[in-house]
Design a protein around this motif. Structure first.
Motif, mmCIF file in Angstrom:
data_model
loop_
_atom_site.group_PDB
_atom_site.id
_atom_site.type_symbol
_atom_site.label_atom_id
_atom_site.label_comp_id
_atom_site.label_asym_id
_atom_site.label_seq_id
_atom_site.Cartn_x
_atom_site.Cartn_y
_atom_site.Cartn_z
ATOM 1 N N MET A 1 1.518 -7.778 6.080
ATOM 2 C CA MET A 1 2.476 -7.826 4.894
ATOM 3 C C MET A 1 3.008 -6.430 4.661
ATOM 4 N N ARG A 2 4.311 -6.249 4.403
ATOM 5 C CA ARG A 2 4.835 -5.019 3.988
ATOM 6 C C ARG A 2 5.672 -5.328 2.697
ATOM 7 N N ILE A 3 5.205 -4.833 1.500
ATOM 8 C CA ILE A 3 5.930 -5.040 0.391
ATOM 9 C C ILE A 3 5.682 -4.197 -0.730
ATOM 10 N N VAL A 4 6.807 -3.709 -1.527
ATOM 11 C CA VAL A 4 6.806 -2.814 -2.554
ATOM 12 C C VAL A 4 7.152 -3.637 -3.795
ATOM 13 N N ASP A 25 11.857 -4.494 7.510
ATOM 14 C CA ASP A 25 10.877 -5.532 7.491
ATOM 15 C C ASP A 25 10.066 -5.335 6.083
ATOM 16 N N PHE A 26 10.344 -4.147 5.338
ATOM 17 C CA PHE A 26 9.498 -4.069 3.970
ATOM 18 C C PHE A 26 10.336 -5.008 2.968
ATOM 19 N N ARG A 27 9.428 -5.902 2.243
ATOM 20 C CA ARG A 27 10.309 -6.638 1.405
ATOM 21 C C ARG A 27 10.249 -5.923 -0.092
ATOM 22 N N ILE A 94 2.020 -2.460 -0.480
ATOM 23 C CA ILE A 94 0.881 -3.113 0.105
ATOM 24 C C ILE A 94 1.414 -3.181 1.639
ATOM 25 N N ILE A 95 0.780 -1.996 2.370
ATOM 26 C CA ILE A 95 0.940 -2.220 3.691
ATOM 27 C C ILE A 95 -0.016 -2.766 4.378
ATOM 28 N N ASP A 96 -0.154 -3.988 5.044
ATOM 29 C CA ASP A 96 -1.046 -4.596 5.530
ATOM 30 C C ASP A 96 -2.199 -4.754 4.565
ATOM 31 N N ASN A 97 -3.382 -4.542 4.942
ATOM 32 C CA ASN A 97 -4.401 -4.819 3.913
ATOM 33 C C ASN A 97 -4.695 -3.579 3.073
#
Length: 119
Positions: A1-4, A25-27, A94-97
């Motif tokens: 998961m890649r989210i800001v 691919d960053f949400r 959050i980048i991966d875990n």
């Protein structure tokens, strides 16, 4: 998961996101228009180790609500963040875990390093 998780009206968040040149691919989640769910907050707290780590004492409402004079526990931090988006320390990546919280220079550098090591 890649989210800001960020606030669209926050110039600091915008500057950091632009500086990091995030891949497609960053949400990007704007927390004012798309509220954080309890499940998402629980996941963040699990990665961060506590709700307090995600809580911003710099929010204007922190003083105006008299919170600085109260003894707050983990459930208080959780509920305050769920009730009012301004209490989330941001941006949250959050980048991966792995989780990166806030806009401190060393935090932003850690995100940049993590992204550089992925390439």
């Amino acid at each position: 998961m890649r989210i800001v998780y960020h606030l669209g009206t926050c110039s600091t968040c915008a500057k950091i996101i632009k500086e990091l040149n995030l891949s497609k691919d960053f949400r990007q989640r704007e927390i004012k228009t798309e509220s954080i769910s309890e499940q998402e907050l629980e996941q963040m707290a699990k990665l961060a180790g506590s709700y307090e780590a995600l809580f911003s004492r710099r929010a204007m409402k922190y003083k105006s609500m008299g919170l600085k004079d109260k003894q707050l526990g983990e459930q208080d931090y959780k509920q305050l963040i769920l009730d009012e988006y301004t209490f989330l320390k941001r941006p949250v990546f959050i980048i991966d875990n792995e989780i990166f919280i806030g806009n401190a220079k060393k935090t932003v550098e850690a995100v940049a390093e993590k992204l550089a090591n992925e390439q």
